[in-house]
Every structure is written in C-alpha cells, then in structure tokens.
Design a protein around this motif. Sequence first.
Motif, short mmCIF file in Angstrom:
data_model
loop_
_atom_site.label_atom_id
_atom_site.label_comp_id
_atom_site.label_asym_id
_atom_site.label_seq_id
_atom_site.Cartn_x
_atom_site.Cartn_y
_atom_site.Cartn_z
N THR A 1 -7.03 -8.64 2.52
CA THR A 1 -8.46 -8.48 2.80
C THR A 1 -9.12 -7.46 1.89
N PHE A 2 -8.40 -6.93 0.91
CA PHE A 2 -8.87 -5.80 0.13
C PHE A 2 -9.37 -6.21 -1.25
N ALA B 1 -6.93 0.12 -3.61
CA ALA B 1 -7.42 -0.90 -2.69
C ALA B 1 -8.56 -0.34 -1.85
N PHE B 2 -9.69 -1.05 -1.84
CA PHE B 2 -10.87 -0.66 -1.07
C PHE B 2 -11.12 -1.69 0.04
N PRO B 3 -11.72 -1.24 1.17
CA PRO B 3 -11.94 -2.15 2.29
C PRO B 3 -13.31 -2.82 2.24
N LEU C 1 0.84 -1.20 0.00
CA LEU C 1 0.00 0.00 0.00
C LEU C 1 0.87 1.25 0.00
N ASP D 1 -3.93 3.69 -1.57
CA ASP D 1 -4.62 3.30 -0.34
C ASP D 1 -5.97 4.00 -0.24
N ARG D 2 -7.06 3.24 -0.52
CA ARG D 2 -8.41 3.75 -0.33
C ARG D 2 -9.10 3.02 0.82
N THR D 3 -8.30 2.46 1.71
CA THR D 3 -8.86 1.64 2.78
C THR D 3 -9.61 2.45 3.82
#
Length: 441
Positions: A396-397, A410-412, A44, A134-136
Amino acid sequence: MRWWTLLGAALALLASSCGANAPYGPNCAKRLQTPAPPLVVVALAGKPLTVSVEFPLVIACAGGNPVATSVETRVLDARLQPVPHQASAPSSSDTEGYLVQVDFTPQSPGLYSLSARFEPGLGVARREVLVVADRTASTPVARFRPSGLCDAVEEVGDTVLCARAASAQVEAFARDDGAPRGALPAEVASFAPGVAWTLSGGRVTRWVAGDGGLLASAVDGVDAGFVGLTHAATSDALRLVSGREYVEVRWDGAALESGVTTLSVSSTGRAGLLVLEDGQALAFEAWPQGPPAPGEDAGVDAGRDAGEERADAGPTRVCHLPLVPRPDAGVVCTPARLRLGAREGDALWLRAEDSQRVGLLRYLPGTQTPAVVFLAAQPVALVDVGRPLPFFTWSTFTVVLRPDDLLLEAFPPPPGRVRTGASPTHVWFLAADGGVEVHRR
C-alpha cells in the motif's frame, strides 16, 4: 547473474561429490530442468521478518535423496555486517529440495544477503532482501485542494506551490490551512528548495518567502524557445536549453540578469539538464544523429510541431559542454543505451533500456564522461510507475529513492489515493475527493 553462477557451482560440486564418502551415491543424476532464481524479498526496516531460504532439487537419486541433518545460516546487512537471527530446523523433500526459515529484524535500509549451507555437503542456498526505510508514520505538512493534478510541489515559506503544466500556471496555497493564495502564470515552472522560478510571456520571475506570502523579482525579454525545454533551477539561477540556445537567469542578490549562449550541440529537450563545475559546464541528452542541419530549426525537425519528438535512430548521447573554453576541454558526447529522466541534485535519473533497472548518471569532478550506478536490486514487488523522477508502489506504500545512497523510503498514501507524485523535496498524494496531501522527504 550471481544466482546462476552459484547454482552452476553447486551443480559442479554435487556432481564431483558422488563418491563413496559423499551424500550422493552412484544412482544420482542431475535434474534437467534448472530452477528459476528466487525472488528478492522487500521489507520495512525495523519490522520482524521471516524469510524462506531454499536450495532447489538439482540432483535426483533412485530410492530417495539424502536428508539434511543440519543447516548453517548467515545474514549480512548492506555493509556486510552479520545480523542476529534465528533459523528453523532444515526440511528435506524429494520433490521440493531443502528449506530453512530464517527470522530476523533488519534495522537499517539496504540490500541484505542470506545464506544457508545444508549438511552433510548438500549445497548452499542464497537469497536477498531489499529493506526499505520506514516512513509510514510520516504526517502531511500540508493539505490543499488544487484545480487539477500537480506536476511538482514545493514549499516556499508558509506557502505551498502546485505546478500545473496543463493550465500553464502555479497554484499557491497556505501551508497551514490550505487556503488558496492565487495562481501564477507559468509556461515553465522550476523549483529549488525554498525557491520557485516561473517563465511566462518572456518574463522570468523568482519567488521567495516574503511577509504574508511570496516576494517576486522579475526580468523581461527572456526568449527561451519552445515550451518543453530542458531546465534546471537552483536558489540563485534558472538555466534552460532549447535546441542550441542556452539561457541563464541569475540572481545577484539584488536583481535578475539574463544571458544567452549558442551551443554547438542541440538538446532533445526530453531529459534533465545538469549544470556542472560551478556553472562552467553543461550536460544533457543530445540528438543521436547530431545537431539539425543548417537552416533547420534547432529544437525540432523541419515540418514538425514544437512539442513532437525527433525520431532519430541510434543510441542516446549524453553531451558534456564546457561554457568556459579550456585548451583541454571540448564537447564530449557519450553514447549510452539508457533512457534518461529528471535531474535531482548533481545527477540524472535513468533506466537501462534492456533491464529497465533504475539508476543515476553523474559526472565526477574533472571528468567529461559520465559515471552510472544502478539500484542494487529492483524486485518485481516494486512496481515502477515509469516517471522521469522515479518512484515505486509496493503493497500500500509509495517508495522513493534517495539519490545520495540509492536507498529507498516508504511513505503512507491516504485512503482513496488515486495518484502519487514525487520531487527531490516532497512526496504528495491526490485523493479521490481532489485533495492533496504533501509529505517532506
């Protein structure tokens, strides 16, 4: 390919350096087994990272190999700019080779290149890191509970739409509280940012935001052939290809108008439709062995149901068809060992038949043959779910691609995620309790 080239160069260099002043003496020989290329690391952006850079044991010496006394390291970002980093002291092993640990924090997404030169004159190791935006910390813009899986999701004003091909409808929900707002019949649903198009029973309807819900404009008598046709939508037009028939429904600012054109090439109906050059040309996947014979149904083989695929042998053909005749422009079909997918913007997503690497196909202005570009690296850590509009799972993304620069985000997912979907505008997750969370891309 770069890894094997570098390894071969290193072996040649080491073999030629076994002299009196070289670190390898006359009692050294090449190892017979060639090491596998190193895995591409996925990370990330903005997160501290430690990467092992290893030069494998390619030479074996009687009495033990030379020891690395120092190492020179370098980290370059996707724009080939140097990145601040720290490196450990090198380690040496007669069984594992030479290794250094590199610590850095990638600030932007893209493919990073790491290199380590082990001294005295032992060899150069390289490794790649694919950095994901990083879009978490993204929060959902909508939550709702549809009656089944969403094939596509779009926001139209304060309404969120869930297209469900299995039930031939589009379900509508209030964006703020997820309250149901009814269902729209839709044998075909096609979305553009802020606009939805539906086709049902020969009626095409354009849906936009209105006071307290959706505002509809419709036109009847549209014969678009069998369901499963190739389609594309913009804010002011819906275009469909079924076999040789091209249907366009256009919004002129006050009403919808439709027209039909017979094409000289028959679409497979399996891949996205590109509308090029301000609507004056089309591009889509065509039958490998040419259009059906005269008298045969334009969309399917004789004796087959409309939903079945035609099993012709041969490579995929991507055909460029001008809708406005020009002296220098005819139909140009390009064979391609590619598996075409969904349309996004002015491009079609694809996968290479041999490597399965994801890429994009575009027609540059003034050209009739496509240009293809692939994702710079596709590590095994990115699990390709095989959708027409590609996205991956990693850790987990959920990781989606941006078509303008082929960078990843990457989204959560929510707890209990059981399914993920992605469109050019949104990423959504279906949870175990049947609820859907929607994120904007």
